[in-house]
Structures are given as C-alpha cells and as structure tokens.
Design a protein around this motif. Structure first.
Motif, short mmCIF file in Angstrom:
data_model
loop_
_atom_site.label_atom_id
_atom_site.label_comp_id
_atom_site.label_asym_id
_atom_site.label_seq_id
_atom_site.Cartn_x
_atom_site.Cartn_y
_atom_site.Cartn_z
N THR A 12 5.14 -7.51 13.96
CA THR A 12 6.27 -7.94 13.00
C THR A 12 7.01 -6.59 12.29
N ILE A 13 6.00 -5.75 11.93
CA ILE A 13 6.11 -4.61 11.16
C ILE A 13 6.84 -3.57 11.88
N TRP A 223 -4.46 1.13 7.52
CA TRP A 223 -3.87 1.49 6.57
C TRP A 223 -2.39 1.12 6.36
N LEU A 224 -1.64 0.94 7.32
CA LEU A 224 -0.34 0.52 7.60
C LEU A 224 -0.14 -0.85 7.17
N LEU A 225 -1.01 -1.84 7.54
CA LEU A 225 -1.27 -3.17 7.32
C LEU A 225 -1.40 -3.46 5.65
N VAL A 245 -1.62 11.50 2.72
CA VAL A 245 -0.87 10.91 3.76
C VAL A 245 -0.26 11.90 4.50
N GLN A 246 0.07 13.29 4.09
CA GLN A 246 0.56 14.18 5.09
C GLN A 246 0.01 14.58 6.29
N HIS A 247 -1.25 14.19 6.43
CA HIS A 247 -2.18 14.64 7.55
C HIS A 247 -1.20 13.87 8.81
N GLU A 248 -1.53 14.66 9.84
CA GLU A 248 -0.79 14.43 11.14
C GLU A 248 -0.93 13.12 11.55
N ALA A 249 -2.02 12.68 11.44
CA ALA A 249 -2.48 11.26 11.88
C ALA A 249 -1.34 10.14 11.38
N PHE A 250 -0.87 10.35 10.09
CA PHE A 250 -0.29 9.34 9.39
C PHE A 250 1.20 9.31 9.82
N HIS A 251 1.76 10.28 10.40
CA HIS A 251 3.14 10.78 10.17
C HIS A 251 3.84 9.41 11.09
N LYS A 252 3.61 9.08 12.31
CA LYS A 252 4.20 7.97 13.02
C LYS A 252 4.24 6.50 11.94
N ALA A 253 2.94 6.30 11.41
CA ALA A 253 2.79 5.18 10.74
C ALA A 253 3.47 5.31 9.51
N VAL A 256 7.22 4.45 9.91
CA VAL A 256 7.28 2.97 10.40
C VAL A 256 7.26 2.40 8.87
N MET A 257 6.23 2.64 8.13
CA MET A 257 6.01 2.00 6.88
C MET A 257 7.29 2.00 5.84
N ALA A 258 7.73 3.51 5.91
CA ALA A 258 9.02 3.66 5.10
C ALA A 258 10.30 2.82 5.61
N ALA A 259 10.27 2.82 6.97
CA ALA A 259 11.82 2.18 7.44
C ALA A 259 11.53 0.74 7.00
#
Length: 497
Positions: A12-13, A223-225, A245-253, A256-259
């Motif tokens: 859903t997210i 984290w995203l959930l 959260v600026q770590h590369e691993a979080f970029h996509k998520a 998504v969270m911001a949108a």
C-alpha cells in the motif's frame, strides 16, 4: 502485525507513493512547498524522553555506550546495576513507568515559553517506541508506562493550539546495539526482526554514505513501515530525521516515504514537511536542518536549527551543563534574522517531570518573547541581516559557546511596515546608533549616500511604552536614546514608509 498484513501495508505504501500527486523521485518531490505556518512559528520544542532517561547518565547514547568496554558508561553501569549479562538495557523498560507524566502540564509550559510546535521523539536509536505500535511489542503502550505517549501529547497540542510534529531516529538502530555482541552480555544471537535488540550489527568504522555492513532490505523495509505507521496513526505536521538516513541504503525507501507522507498530507488537507540533515533529500524537497549551529546570512529557503538547553546532552542526565537563557535568546535572534526557526530541546526526567532548571530557562524565554514577540513571530529577514563586529561561526556543532556582543551588534527582521532592530547588548548609557538606517542624502547627480531610503515615521522600544524614547535620523545613522537596564537583547521598532 503478521507477515501477511506487513506485506500488504508495504504494498500500500509503495502503491500510494507511485500513484499520488507526489511520486518517489526528486523532481516530483521538489514541487513541495513549506507549510506557511512554519515560517511564522519561529520556535519549537524538541523532546528527548525514553528509556535512557532512567539511568540519566552521560547522554542519550547510553544504550550504545554501556556495551563498549573502556567507556565510562560501561564501568558506571556495572557499578550501579551489575554486569550487562544480568542487567542489560532492556531491563530499564519495567523501570520506565512515567508515573508523573502529565501532557497538559508539558504543553502548557511549552506554550508559555513561546513555542508554537513540539517535536517529541517517537523512536530513538535504542529502538523503544514511545507510541502504540503493531510492528513491535517493545513500545510504551505494551510495556513500561503502558501509555501511548505520542497520542497523549498530540491530543494536548490540539487542545492548546500547538502544532504536533515528531521525529524518528530508527535508522541508526542498525548498528546501535552491536557492541553488545562483542562479549557475554544480554545481546545474543539469534536475533530476529521484532526483537528489541535486532539487528545489532557491527558499527561502521567510518560513517560514510556507503559504510559497511550495508543495511539489508529487511531492515530498511522495517524502517519504512515504522515511519509510515507513525504518519498514519498520528498525522504529524512535520517529520524530523536524524543524520544516518543519508546512507545510500535508505535512498529509495526515503523517497518512497517522502512521497507517501506528502500525499497523505494532501488527503488530510494540510501542509506537511520533512526536516533533514546532510543532503538526505534533494535540496528544495524539505526543510534544511542544522544541528547545534546556524547560518551567517539570510537565505530564502526554509531551514531550522535543532539545539538543546543543555550543552552536553539531549536527554536529562545527572550532570547537565546548561546554557543561559540569554544565550538561547541570542541564538534564536541570530536564527530568525537569517530566515530560520529554532527547535529547542528539553529532556524530561524518567518519571515524566520537567527539570526545574529547564522550567526556569523556558520561563525566562517566554517572558522575553511576551514582550518582543512582535519582532519574532511572522517576521522575515530584512534586506540586511546584521551590523556590528560580531559574527557567529557557521555550520553544525558550533553554538555551545556563549557569544559576547558589543553595543554595535544589531540584527534585523521585518514585518509589514516595520523594521525591527535587535540591540544585542544594550549600552549602560542608553544610546545606540543603527548605522544601516543612516539617512539618505542625495548627492549632486542623484547618487545616494546610503542603502536606506525609507521615511521613518515612528521609533519604539518594545516593552518600554512608558519610557521616553528620543530618536534622531542623521546622515550617519538612526540615533536612539532610552534609559533602561536590561541584560537581554532589546528591540527597537522602526515604522517606515
């Protein structure tokens, strides 16, 4: 929440992020605009309160440091509570009863201090959620105080007219408890998702954008959930994220969270925003955050400094080194004159009471704002930020030392037909000269002698309505005279045409 429901929520997210007005790409997210109320509010209250408030020792990183051999917290913990194998960080949970927590008293205090919004920490690096969660049982509703702390604060904010915001520091939990695996402690394998200490990975030697071990998809999705659960359950007006959260691993998520969050804001019918550090977001897609520092010139974009009443910790401890109220007020002035907001942190005690020194400082800030709020709330930077010899350092972690100003140091804001001059150190003789507002005298050929061309109609000193204020507009400055004794900055209001 079982795995099927978790997978459905995650779907859903992502679906909402892809199909909403805002999409998870920076070109789309940069169409965001800062909430209008944020620019006007100027002062918010940050609240670091959690399990770390029970030992109340050193700082809010106690959960990490008590498991590092050689650290002072390691030895102090063993002397105070026993070995980490027998009394670990999780054993603070039943001690965290919050028996004196009264949200009405908290919000009333913050309102009297002049704050317009609050930012309680929803989850710190230690992983204990201060709200009711379906994703982990290690939260304040299921354990400890058995109260939904976030819900109670939100409800009280709504009653008293403050904006409710919140923060997540969950990203750092990836490594925060990792040192506990280096010896025989209560942090042991196997650890699985949902466990309090999970994942307890080794701490990177260098916290760069690709530091290893690389956060897994499982952890990032968790984290995203957690963040989206807070968004949906509490509808915060702003979100704040700490540095990792600026770590590369979080970029996509993160995109998504911001949108997802910005689209939810549209559904709720209110403007929302994200406070971020160190380029975790594309410039223009959120509110720039400067930790314990500031800028040296006025800027047109929304920004905020997050700082604390204490110099040496964000949470309550047994040895806080407090700033003075004057130092905080001066920092607030420097911030707003550069177009920013101040998020000022307090750390309640483990039982839920606000320390007396915090109350005293907040009360003094509130008294000053009650007199000078006209020059603060709803104002914007003037065309010149400052005059005088004293300038602050720029950037993160540079606001601990108190600045001593001279009588020539003046800062400016504006609103409507008024320019507000903050005299940072009111002279004993009561005479100041505002050089920036020198009277324009046109030379032959139409050249100006000053940058100021306004026609001054009236000069006041805020809070001194019964005092005689003499002023003269001359070619070398606006001269203002008033006999008064004040150790705090004084505001001269200049009404111009």
């Amino acid at each position: 929440m079982n795995q099927r429901k978790t997978d459905q929520y995650l779907y859903t997210i992502f679906q909402s992020a892809e199909e909403g007005v805002f999409r998870p790409d920076w070109n789309s997210l940069c169409r965001w605009q800062a909430p209008a109320w944020f620019r006007d509010a100027k002062l918010g209250i940050f609240i670091h309160w959690g399990l770390y408030s029970i030992p109340a020792h050193a700082n809010e990183w106690y959960a990490r440091n008590m498991y590092i051999k050689g650290r002072e917290e390691w030895e102090w913990h063993r002397k105070t509570y026993g070995g980490q194998k027998d009394f670990g960080y999780k054993d603070f949970i039943p001690l965290f009863t919050a028996e004196k927590f009264c949200p009405k008293e908290w919000i009333s205090l913050f309102q009297k201090a002049g704050a317009r919004y609050i930012f309680p920490v929803a989850e710190h690096h230690d992983g204990f959620q201060m709200y009711k969660s379906a994703l982990s049982r290690y939260n304040a509703w299921n354990m400890g105080p058995h109260r939904d702390i976030l819900r109670e604060l939100k409800q009280e904010c709504e009653k008293q007219g403050l904006y409710f915001c919140t923060s997540s520091h969950r990203a750092e939990h990836w490594f925060f408890m990792g040192h506990g695996k280096e010896f025989d402690s209560d942090i042991k394998e196997p650890l699985k998702k949902g466990d309090f200490y999970w994942p307890a990975m080794p701490e990177p030697d260098a916290m760069d954008l690709k530091s290893l071990p690389y956060p897994t998809e499982e952890f990032v999705n968790d984290w995203l959930l957690r963040v989206c659960e807070v968004i949906d359950s509490y509808q915060p007006s702003l979100l704040y994220f700490d540095w990792w959260v600026q770590h590369e691993a979080f970029h996509k998520a993160f995109a998504v969270m911001a949108a997802y969050y910005y689209n939810r804001g549209i559904e709720w019918g209110k403007q929302v925003g994200i406070c971020y550090k160190y380029d975790a977001m594309a410039f223009g897609s959120g509110i720039v955050e400067v930790e314990r520092g500031g800028l040296r010139e006025a800027v047109p974009y929304p920004w905020q400094t997050d700082t604390a009443i204490a110099k040496n910790a964000w949470c309550y401890t047994d040895a806080l080194d407090y700033k003075t109220s004057r130092q905080i007020i001066c920092s607030l002035i420097e911030t707003i004159c550069c177009g920013g907001n101040m998020l000022l942190n307090v750390g309640p005690k483990g039982d839920g009471t606000i320390p007396k020194e915090d109350e005293r400082i907040l009360s003094q800030i509130g008294e000053w704002l009650k007199i000078n709020g006209e020059a603060v709330y709803g104002t914007y930077p003037w065309r010149k930020y400052a005059e005088g010899p004293t300038r602050l350092p720029e950037g993160h972690f540079c606001d601990n030392e108190e600045i001593f100003y001279t009588r020539e140091d003046i800062r400016f804001t504006a609103k409507g037909g008024s320019v507000y001059a903050f005299i940072m150190c009111w002279p004993k003789d009561g005479a100041v000269v505002i050089r920036t507002m020198a009277k324009n005298i046109a030379k032959q050929g139409g050249q100006s002698t000053t940058d100021f061309h306004g026609l001054i109609k009236k000069v006041r000193i805020l809070g001194q309505e019964n005092q005689a204020v003499r002023w003269h507009h001359k070619a070398d400055g606006l001269y203002v005279e008033c006999r008064l004794e004040c150790r705090m900055p004084v505001v001269v209001s200049v009404d111009v045409m």
